[in-house]
Write an enzyme that holds these catalytic residues in place. Structure first.
Site, PDB file in Angstrom:
ATOM      1  N   TYR A 118      -7.804 -18.870 -23.318  1.00  0.00           N
ATOM      2  CA  TYR A 118      -6.225 -19.512 -23.792  1.00  0.00           C
ATOM      3  C   TYR A 118      -5.402 -18.778 -24.589  1.00  0.00           C
ATOM      4  O   TYR A 118      -5.018 -19.073 -25.524  1.00  0.00           O
ATOM      5  CB  TYR A 118      -6.698 -21.026 -24.484  1.00  0.00           C
ATOM      6  CG  TYR A 118      -7.443 -22.122 -23.808  1.00  0.00           C
ATOM      7  CD1 TYR A 118      -7.312 -22.271 -22.354  1.00  0.00           C
ATOM      8  CD2 TYR A 118      -8.318 -22.828 -24.555  1.00  0.00           C
ATOM      9  CE1 TYR A 118      -7.970 -23.170 -21.685  1.00  0.00           C
ATOM     10  CE2 TYR A 118      -8.690 -24.077 -23.654  1.00  0.00           C
ATOM     11  CZ  TYR A 118      -8.724 -24.098 -22.304  1.00  0.00           C
ATOM     12  OH  TYR A 118      -9.278 -25.200 -21.840  1.00  0.00           O
ATOM     13  N   ASP A 139     -10.574 -33.414 -26.297  1.00  0.00           N
ATOM     14  CA  ASP A 139     -10.506 -31.674 -25.764  1.00  0.00           C
ATOM     15  C   ASP A 139     -10.067 -30.980 -27.022  1.00  0.00           C
ATOM     16  O   ASP A 139      -9.352 -31.818 -27.919  1.00  0.00           O
ATOM     17  CB  ASP A 139      -9.899 -31.580 -24.509  1.00  0.00           C
ATOM     18  CG  ASP A 139     -10.658 -30.251 -23.734  1.00  0.00           C
ATOM     19  OD1 ASP A 139     -10.267 -29.044 -24.333  1.00  0.00           O
ATOM     20  OD2 ASP A 139     -10.773 -30.262 -22.617  1.00  0.00           O
ATOM     21  N   GLY A 175     -10.356 -32.703 -30.701  1.00  0.00           N
ATOM     22  CA  GLY A 175     -11.472 -32.256 -31.574  1.00  0.00           C
ATOM     23  C   GLY A 175     -12.198 -31.171 -31.180  1.00  0.00           C
ATOM     24  O   GLY A 175     -11.916 -30.763 -29.889  1.00  0.00           O
ATOM     25  N   ASP A 176     -13.157 -30.676 -31.713  1.00  0.00           N
ATOM     26  CA  ASP A 176     -14.113 -29.871 -31.343  1.00  0.00           C
ATOM     27  C   ASP A 176     -15.557 -30.456 -31.356  1.00  0.00           C
ATOM     28  O   ASP A 176     -15.989 -31.023 -32.273  1.00  0.00           O
ATOM     29  CB  ASP A 176     -13.968 -28.625 -32.639  1.00  0.00           C
ATOM     30  CG  ASP A 176     -15.016 -27.350 -32.267  1.00  0.00           C
ATOM     31  OD1 ASP A 176     -15.980 -27.740 -31.584  1.00  0.00           O
ATOM     32  OD2 ASP A 176     -14.916 -26.457 -32.545  1.00  0.00           O
ATOM     33  N   PHE A 177     -15.774 -30.320 -30.081  1.00  0.00           N
ATOM     34  CA  PHE A 177     -17.234 -31.178 -29.829  1.00  0.00           C
ATOM     35  C   PHE A 177     -18.368 -30.520 -30.291  1.00  0.00           C
ATOM     36  O   PHE A 177     -19.255 -31.104 -30.608  1.00  0.00           O
ATOM     37  CB  PHE A 177     -17.370 -31.480 -28.237  1.00  0.00           C
ATOM     38  CG  PHE A 177     -17.482 -30.335 -27.354  1.00  0.00           C
ATOM     39  CD1 PHE A 177     -17.977 -29.265 -27.544  1.00  0.00           C
ATOM     40  CD2 PHE A 177     -16.784 -30.683 -26.104  1.00  0.00           C
ATOM     41  CE1 PHE A 177     -17.979 -28.110 -26.716  1.00  0.00           C
ATOM     42  CE2 PHE A 177     -16.627 -29.505 -25.099  1.00  0.00           C
ATOM     43  CZ  PHE A 177     -17.234 -28.277 -25.446  1.00  0.00           C
ATOM     44  N   ARG A 218     -18.939 -30.003 -16.340  1.00  0.00           N
ATOM     45  CA  ARG A 218     -18.711 -28.336 -16.141  1.00  0.00           C
ATOM     46  C   ARG A 218     -18.720 -27.874 -17.662  1.00  0.00           C
ATOM     47  O   ARG A 218     -17.820 -27.179 -18.152  1.00  0.00           O
ATOM     48  CB  ARG A 218     -17.397 -27.956 -15.659  1.00  0.00           C
ATOM     49  CG  ARG A 218     -17.584 -28.062 -14.060  1.00  0.00           C
ATOM     50  CD  ARG A 218     -16.571 -27.525 -13.256  1.00  0.00           C
ATOM     51  NE  ARG A 218     -15.342 -28.564 -13.099  1.00  0.00           N
ATOM     52  CZ  ARG A 218     -14.322 -28.479 -12.556  1.00  0.00           C
ATOM     53  NH1 ARG A 218     -14.211 -27.329 -11.388  1.00  0.00           N
ATOM     54  NH2 ARG A 218     -13.454 -29.487 -12.452  1.00  0.00           N
ATOM     55  N   HIS A 234     -22.685 -26.202 -18.470  1.00  0.00           N
ATOM     56  CA  HIS A 234     -23.102 -24.563 -17.793  1.00  0.00           C
ATOM     57  C   HIS A 234     -22.309 -23.591 -18.415  1.00  0.00           C
ATOM     58  O   HIS A 234     -22.347 -22.448 -18.134  1.00  0.00           O
ATOM     59  CB  HIS A 234     -22.787 -24.847 -16.212  1.00  0.00           C
ATOM     60  CG  HIS A 234     -21.459 -24.858 -15.972  1.00  0.00           C
ATOM     61  ND1 HIS A 234     -21.011 -24.683 -14.707  1.00  0.00           N
ATOM     62  CD2 HIS A 234     -20.234 -25.026 -16.796  1.00  0.00           C
ATOM     63  CE1 HIS A 234     -19.554 -24.809 -14.695  1.00  0.00           C
ATOM     64  NE2 HIS A 234     -19.105 -24.856 -15.764  1.00  0.00           N
ATOM     65  N   ASP A 235     -21.594 -24.007 -19.416  1.00  0.00           N
ATOM     66  CA  ASP A 235     -20.793 -22.801 -20.339  1.00  0.00           C
ATOM     67  C   ASP A 235     -21.534 -22.359 -21.735  1.00  0.00           C
ATOM     68  O   ASP A 235     -21.149 -21.323 -21.836  1.00  0.00           O
ATOM     69  CB  ASP A 235     -19.193 -23.607 -20.968  1.00  0.00           C
ATOM     70  CG  ASP A 235     -18.436 -23.916 -19.827  1.00  0.00           C
ATOM     71  OD1 ASP A 235     -18.327 -23.286 -18.644  1.00  0.00           O
ATOM     72  OD2 ASP A 235     -17.528 -24.682 -20.322  1.00  0.00           O
ATOM     73  N   ASN A 266     -21.015 -16.452 -11.829  1.00  0.00           N
ATOM     74  CA  ASN A 266     -19.693 -16.632 -12.146  1.00  0.00           C
ATOM     75  C   ASN A 266     -19.725 -17.066 -13.761  1.00  0.00           C
ATOM     76  O   ASN A 266     -19.020 -16.411 -14.653  1.00  0.00           O
ATOM     77  CB  ASN A 266     -18.894 -17.596 -11.473  1.00  0.00           C
ATOM     78  CG  ASN A 266     -17.413 -17.658 -11.949  1.00  0.00           C
ATOM     79  OD1 ASN A 266     -16.884 -16.605 -11.512  1.00  0.00           O
ATOM     80  ND2 ASN A 266     -16.776 -18.851 -12.306  1.00  0.00           N
TER      81      ASN A 266
HETATM   82  C1  LIG Z   1     -15.148 -25.481 -17.954  1.00  0.00           C
HETATM   83  S1  LIG Z   1     -13.951 -26.674 -18.765  1.00  0.00           S
HETATM   84  C2  LIG Z   1     -14.255 -28.141 -17.959  1.00  0.00           C
HETATM   85  C3  LIG Z   1     -13.033 -29.013 -17.967  1.00  0.00           C
HETATM   86  C4  LIG Z   1     -13.361 -30.285 -17.143  1.00  0.00           C
HETATM   87  N1  LIG Z   1     -14.753 -31.173 -17.989  1.00  0.00           N
HETATM   88  C5  LIG Z   1     -13.230 -30.595 -15.826  1.00  0.00           C
HETATM   89  O1  LIG Z   1     -14.597 -30.552 -15.299  1.00  0.00           O
HETATM   90  O2  LIG Z   1     -12.634 -30.059 -15.201  1.00  0.00           O
HETATM   91  C6  LIG Z   1     -14.370 -26.515 -20.357  1.00  0.00           C
HETATM   92  C7  LIG Z   1     -13.372 -27.604 -21.064  1.00  0.00           C
HETATM   93  O3  LIG Z   1     -13.951 -27.713 -22.451  1.00  0.00           O
HETATM   94  C8  LIG Z   1     -13.000 -27.754 -23.391  1.00  0.00           C
HETATM   95  N2  LIG Z   1     -13.608 -27.060 -24.768  1.00  0.00           N
HETATM   96  C9  LIG Z   1     -13.914 -25.927 -24.884  1.00  0.00           C
HETATM   97  N3  LIG Z   1     -14.557 -25.975 -26.147  1.00  0.00           N
HETATM   98  C10 LIG Z   1     -14.578 -26.908 -26.558  1.00  0.00           C
HETATM   99  C11 LIG Z   1     -14.789 -27.448 -27.941  1.00  0.00           C
HETATM  100  N4  LIG Z   1     -15.282 -26.832 -28.844  1.00  0.00           N
HETATM  101  N5  LIG Z   1     -14.164 -28.574 -28.125  1.00  0.00           N
HETATM  102  C12 LIG Z   1     -13.899 -29.550 -27.432  1.00  0.00           C
HETATM  103  N6  LIG Z   1     -13.515 -29.130 -25.862  1.00  0.00           N
HETATM  104  C13 LIG Z   1     -13.701 -27.983 -25.656  1.00  0.00           C
HETATM  105  C14 LIG Z   1     -11.679 -26.714 -22.860  1.00  0.00           C
HETATM  106  O4  LIG Z   1     -10.786 -26.897 -23.498  1.00  0.00           O
HETATM  107  C15 LIG Z   1     -11.894 -27.019 -21.325  1.00  0.00           C
HETATM  108  O5  LIG Z   1     -11.062 -28.319 -21.171  1.00  0.00           O
END
Ligand SMILES: C[S@@+](CC[C@H](N)C(=O)[O-])C[C@H]1O[C@@H](n2cnc3c(N)ncnc32)[C@H](O)[C@@H]1O
Length: 337
Positions: A137, A200, A226-228, A243, A246-247, A293
């Site tokens: 971002y 998000d 928020g920050d999860f 998704r 998997h991050d 990926n």
């Molecule tokens: C790989 S994308 C998946 C988005 C959505 N769930 C989808 O399947 O299309 C990861 C998402 O997690 C959000 N994200 C990343 N870190 C985050 C955090 N600490 N708290 C909340 N959301 C977060 C990102 O902004 C993004 O929208």
């Protein structure tokens, strides 16, 4: 001694050229222009200011790839192009094509280093340091491109993911890291009694609100920042997480799942959208490539259902069920508290 058939190797030598041919036709807006009317190469070359001979090679390649039709010297969009490859189609997957070309293409060029070191390539390729999503971002354009990339795939997977299980007993879904909200939108379309929230990072919610507004479901779906990893979750009897697992590293996954488990009422559930690896670990190819990926772009990887089961049960969940969805970029898992 006869030599083995070299065809698979020859195919893989040129496989990336197919992707780049499609990416280039999308970037030059070939499909957008042809959506108005079929055109000959000279007219199209004038419109997109391209070299006519070079453009003709690109167009004929797209015809062979079945992305274009050629009749009496005029190129036209077949339904696959009109649906997925033009900018103003509701099913457009151009966001992911642009993200692939502008980001993934460069990150994948460093796959050898990623395999040696086991880490993503953002800093090496694009510079900068910080949290994982600060790399995605950097600019508002990057943010929108990534989110709309997720959205295009989500429009294909989410209607199937929300119907993989009967979710009609749930009343409030919170989609953690929900991005544009395609999953809550599909869920509210499938379950008339459901309300939903997209949760998000605050900096992405203007895009989320635009998409929810366009869906006409803004009276049932809201967007919460928020920050999860750090902030409390809004109350819900169903948390969705697509998704996201998997991050991240196993330690961060454990933290997230324990937080979700603690926030749920008894009988509440978690709905996970991820692409599952077969238990053999060597198929499907889509998931294996997605796991590579994840190596070049994230801290995470793709997993088998048995691995998700172990992870979910160790966070306190029970009744873990997985459904492999046909022709969907994501599969579905449900587990209960
Ligand atoms: C790989 S994308 C998946 C988005 C959505 N769930 C989808 O399947 O299309 C990861 C998402 O997690 C959000 N994200 C990343 N870190 C985050 C955090 N600490 N708290 C909340 N959301 C977060 C990102 O902004 C993004 O929208």
């Amino acid at each position: 001694m006869s030599l083995p058939n070299p065809e698979p190797v020859l195919f893989l030598i040129e496989a990336f050229r197919r992707s780049q041919a499609m990416f280039t036709a999308v970037e030059l807006r070939v499909f957008d222009h042809l959506e108005h009317a079929p055109l000959g190469v000279a007219q199209l070359a004038t419109l997109i200011q391209a070299n006519p001979d070079a453009l003709e090679r690109l167009l004929n390649t797209c015809v062979n790839l079945e992305l274009l039709q050629l009749e009496s010297g005029a190129y036209a969009n077949p339904p696959i192009a009109s649906t997925y490859l033009i900018r103003n189609s509701p099913h457009s997957i151009i966001g992911y094509i642009e993200y692939s070309q502008k980001a993934l293409w460069h990150l994948w060029a460093k796959l050898p280093e990623a395999v040696r070191e086991g880490t993503h390539r953002w800093e090496q390729v694009f510079g900068g340091q910080g949290e994982l999503f600060s790399h995605y971002y950097k600019t508002d354009e990057d943010k929108r491109r990534f989110m709309m990339g997720m959205h295009g795939f989500g429009m294909i997977s989410s209607p199937q993911v929300v119907r993989a299980f009967d979710l009609s007993s749930f009343r409030h879904m919170v989609d953690l890291g929900g991005a544009t909200g395609h999953l809550p939108i599909a869920a509210c379309q499938a379950y008339p009694e459901l309300r939903a929230s997209v949760y998000d990072l605050p900096g992405v919610l203007h895009v989320t609100r635009e998409v929810i507004g366009d869906s006409g479901l803004d009276s049932r779906i809201d967007a919460i920042g928020g920050d999860f990893f750090k902030d409390p979750f809004p109350d819900a009897d169903l948390y969705a997480i697509g998704r996201i697992l998997h991050d991240w590293t196993r330690a961060k996954i454990d933290l997230l799942l324990k937080k979700i488990h603690a926030a749920l009422p008894e009988g509440g559930a978690i709905l996970i959208a991820e692409k599952l690896l077969d238990e053999s670990g060597v198929k499907p190819l889509w998931t294996l490539l997605q796991s590579l990926n994840m190596l070049v772009v994230t801290e995470g990887k793709e997993r088998r259902l048995s691995e998700y089961k172990e992870i979910l049960e160790s966070a306190g969940f029970r009744d873990v069920e997985g459904v492999v969805l046909l022709n969907s970029p994501l599969d579905a898992i449900l587990a209960r508290k």
